[in-house]
Motif scaffolding. Structure first.
Motif: not given
Length: 227
Positions: A97-106
């Protein structure tokens, strides 16, 4: 001599006692034409067998077809991609889940490899002394309310503004992305995770700051890295 079927037999053709050939036909008569309205029935047992196979086939596809999900039929090219899609444990699920969030926003600022962009003032996350602190208290605050002003990372000063994500990301999302960043072995990071409970506690404790009051590095340095 035995008379031929087509020879004219003695007596009228309608005579009930007229002689017949071996097929039971009167001599001189033609065999009946096939009936066009004849009906042929499929055996019941064949219909039953077909129904059983149809039911079994549909059940098999339903159980093993993955709902025709492209993630099932288009597997990742790397083991990391596959593990991200099919986590092995709760910790792996949080990392995915963290990988997805990072790829989207960071990634726009900190880059997919976590090395940041010094030319634009964005610090690295890979190997960062802020990221790899003993606890996630400071980095949780940065994600919630953002950061403004200069910050020194691994002895190098960066000066740009990080946006707040308090209103956009849930406690679970923030915990997941921080866990991903702190424990990303591909970057050489190996720090402990953050939990949704930790994020919620800090969110509640800093609610008075609102959304658009970013932290400064000087403020954060006064806060313990862990409880």
């Amino acid at each position: 001599m035995t008379p031929d079927r087509h020879d004219t037999p003695p007596g009228p053709a309608t005579d009930l006692h007229a002689p017949t050939d071996v097929d039971g036909l009167a001599w001189g008569s033609e065999p009946p034409e096939p009936r066009a309205d004849a009906t042929f029935y499929t055996p019941i047992w064949l219909v039953a067998v077909f129904g059983v196979f149809l039911y079994w086939g549909s059940t098999y596809v339903d159980r093993n077809g993955g709902g025709f999900n492209p993630l099932v039929f288009t597997p990742g090219e790397r083991l990391a991609d596959v593990e991200a899609r099919v986590p092995r444990s709760e910790a792996d699920a949080l990392l995915a889940q963290g990988r997805k969030v990072y790829n989207l926003y960071c990634t726009a600022c900190h880059q997919p490899n976590g090395r940041g962009d010094a030319s634009r003032g964005f610090p690295p996350l890979a190997g960062s002394d802020w990221v790899l602190a003993e606890g996630p208290n400071r980095i949780i605050r940065i994600v919630l309310n953002g950061l403004q002003g200069p910050i020194t990372v691994n002895g190098v000063q960066y000066d740009n503004q990080m946006l707040p994500w308090r209103d956009q990301l849930t406690d679970e999302d923030i915990a997941a992305v921080i866990t991903f960043i702190r424990g990303n072995k591909e970057w050489g990071n190996n720090a402990g995770p953050a939990t949704p409970a930790q994020v919620k506690a800090i969110r509640d404790a800093t609610e008075s700051r609102g959304t658009y009051t970013p932290w400064t590095a000087a403020e954060l340095l006064t806060i313990p890295v862990k409880d």
